[in-house]
Design a protein around this motif. Structure first.
Motif, PDB file in Angstrom:
ATOM      1  N   ALA A  36      27.216 -26.065  -1.520  1.00  0.00           N
ATOM      2  CA  ALA A  36      27.631 -25.443  -2.782  1.00  0.00           C
ATOM      3  C   ALA A  36      26.516 -25.576  -3.808  1.00  0.00           C
ATOM      4  N   ALA A  37      26.282 -24.515  -4.548  1.00  0.00           N
ATOM      5  CA  ALA A  37      25.221 -24.513  -5.555  1.00  0.00           C
ATOM      6  C   ALA A  37      25.834 -24.685  -6.937  1.00  0.00           C
ATOM      7  N   GLN A  38      25.233 -25.572  -7.709  1.00  0.00           N
ATOM      8  CA  GLN A  38      25.674 -25.766  -9.098  1.00  0.00           C
ATOM      9  C   GLN A  38      24.491 -25.419  -9.989  1.00  0.00           C
ATOM     10  N   LEU A  39      24.664 -24.364 -10.764  1.00  0.00           N
ATOM     11  CA  LEU A  39      23.600 -23.848 -11.611  1.00  0.00           C
ATOM     12  C   LEU A  39      23.863 -24.292 -13.047  1.00  0.00           C
ATOM     13  N   ARG A  40      22.823 -24.762 -13.727  1.00  0.00           N
ATOM     14  CA  ARG A  40      22.940 -25.187 -15.119  1.00  0.00           C
ATOM     15  C   ARG A  40      21.940 -24.408 -15.962  1.00  0.00           C
ATOM     16  N   PHE A  41      22.442 -23.852 -17.068  1.00  0.00           N
ATOM     17  CA  PHE A  41      21.596 -23.083 -17.980  1.00  0.00           C
ATOM     18  C   PHE A  41      21.843 -23.583 -19.392  1.00  0.00           C
ATOM     19  N   ASP A  42      20.788 -24.106 -20.017  1.00  0.00           N
ATOM     20  CA  ASP A  42      20.904 -24.645 -21.375  1.00  0.00           C
ATOM     21  C   ASP A  42      20.883 -23.481 -22.362  1.00  0.00           C
ATOM     22  N   LEU A  43      22.065 -23.124 -22.831  1.00  0.00           N
ATOM     23  CA  LEU A  43      22.205 -21.969 -23.713  1.00  0.00           C
ATOM     24  C   LEU A  43      21.577 -22.231 -25.077  1.00  0.00           C
ATOM     25  N   ARG A  44      21.858 -23.372 -25.660  1.00  0.00           N
ATOM     26  CA  ARG A  44      21.343 -23.671 -27.008  1.00  0.00           C
ATOM     27  C   ARG A  44      19.821 -23.797 -27.034  1.00  0.00           C
ATOM     28  N   GLY A  45      19.247 -24.335 -25.966  1.00  0.00           N
ATOM     29  CA  GLY A  45      17.799 -24.565 -25.943  1.00  0.00           C
ATOM     30  C   GLY A  45      17.002 -23.424 -25.350  1.00  0.00           C
ATOM     31  N   SER A  46      17.624 -22.307 -25.057  1.00  0.00           N
ATOM     32  CA  SER A  46      16.925 -21.196 -24.410  1.00  0.00           C
ATOM     33  C   SER A  46      16.116 -20.385 -25.418  1.00  0.00           C
ATOM     34  N   PRO A  47      14.795 -20.307 -25.223  1.00  0.00           N
ATOM     35  CA  PRO A  47      13.988 -19.477 -26.112  1.00  0.00           C
ATOM     36  C   PRO A  47      14.008 -17.996 -25.728  1.00  0.00           C
ATOM     37  N   SER A  48      14.544 -17.669 -24.551  1.00  0.00           N
ATOM     38  CA  SER A  48      14.518 -16.289 -24.051  1.00  0.00           C
ATOM     39  C   SER A  48      15.572 -15.389 -24.681  1.00  0.00           C
ATOM     40  N   LEU A  49      16.649 -15.980 -25.186  1.00  0.00           N
ATOM     41  CA  LEU A  49      17.755 -15.163 -25.675  1.00  0.00           C
ATOM     42  C   LEU A  49      17.820 -15.162 -27.202  1.00  0.00           C
ATOM     43  N   PRO A  50      18.094 -13.992 -27.799  1.00  0.00           N
ATOM     44  CA  PRO A  50      18.289 -13.932 -29.255  1.00  0.00           C
ATOM     45  C   PRO A  50      19.597 -14.619 -29.654  1.00  0.00           C
ATOM     46  N   GLU A  51      19.700 -15.004 -30.896  1.00  0.00           N
ATOM     47  CA  GLU A  51      20.874 -15.759 -31.379  1.00  0.00           C
ATOM     48  C   GLU A  51      22.172 -14.977 -31.229  1.00  0.00           C
ATOM     49  N   ALA A  52      22.133 -13.657 -31.446  1.00  0.00           N
ATOM     50  CA  ALA A  52      23.355 -12.849 -31.339  1.00  0.00           C
ATOM     51  C   ALA A  52      23.890 -12.879 -29.911  1.00  0.00           C
ATOM     52  N   ILE A  53      23.005 -12.790 -28.939  1.00  0.00           N
ATOM     53  CA  ILE A  53      23.428 -12.818 -27.540  1.00  0.00           C
ATOM     54  C   ILE A  53      23.925 -14.213 -27.178  1.00  0.00           C
ATOM     55  N   LYS A  54      23.277 -15.238 -27.712  1.00  0.00           N
ATOM     56  CA  LYS A  54      23.726 -16.616 -27.449  1.00  0.00           C
ATOM     57  C   LYS A  54      25.151 -16.828 -27.943  1.00  0.00           C
ATOM     58  N   ALA A  55      25.456 -16.287 -29.120  1.00  0.00           N
ATOM     59  CA  ALA A  55      26.798 -16.454 -29.694  1.00  0.00           C
ATOM     60  C   ALA A  55      27.840 -15.737 -28.837  1.00  0.00           C
ATOM     61  N   ARG A  56      27.533 -14.498 -28.426  1.00  0.00           N
ATOM     62  CA  ARG A  56      28.486 -13.765 -27.573  1.00  0.00           C
ATOM     63  C   ARG A  56      28.628 -14.428 -26.211  1.00  0.00           C
TER      64      ARG A  56
END
Length: 141
Positions: A36-56
């Motif tokens: 089983a794969a467990q994927l973790r993505f740090d949403l708050r620390g991601s520089p790739s995504l704009p703030e509006a997309i992070k909120a949605r």
């Protein structure tokens, strides 16, 4: 780089993957192999995504989002580790794509005159039914 859409991409270094033992089909293999794969993505620390997309994305992630702002996706649908890894990544990409679509603006609407009239007449009918159920003073049983 993982392409999300034409103008949005995610750096693979932002995604952490671990493998855990999965329940379900697999026979004796299920007790030996961490498929089983467990994927973790740090949403708050991601520089790739704009703030509006992070909120949605935070709203769409629901209970997959930890208090630290990390999205955790667990994939255990398949028996092989590689297919579960791909499944987890594709689910993350699909989630980000949904968040990348801007919400449709709400258009104010007004009820038509007929709808207003129907609503008021329904209220009047209901009030009449309730009025007829009342016991008038002096008519008590």
């Amino acid at each position: 780089m993982i392409a999300i859409n034409d103008d949005l991409a995610l750096d693979e270094r932002e995604i952490g993957e671990t493998f855990i033992r999965a329940s379900g089909p697999g026979g004796q293999n299920v007790n030996k192999v961490a498929s089983a794969a467990q994927l973790r993505f740090d949403l708050r620390g991601s520089p790739s995504l704009p703030e509006a997309i992070k909120a949605r994305l935070a709203g769409l992630a629901g209970n997959r989002l930890t208090q630290d702002g990390v999205i955790v996706i667990t994939a255990r649908r398949f028996r092989s580790q590689e297919r579960n890894r791909e499944d987890a990544r594709s689910r993350l990409v699909a989630l980000i794509r949904r968040a990348a679509e801007p919400p449709k603006p709400r258009r104010k609407t007004r009820p038509s005159a007929g709808q207003r009239e129907e609503r008021l007449s329904a209220k009047a009918r209901r009030a009449s039914v309730k009025r007829q159920r009342r016991v008038a003073p002096g008519d008590e049983l």
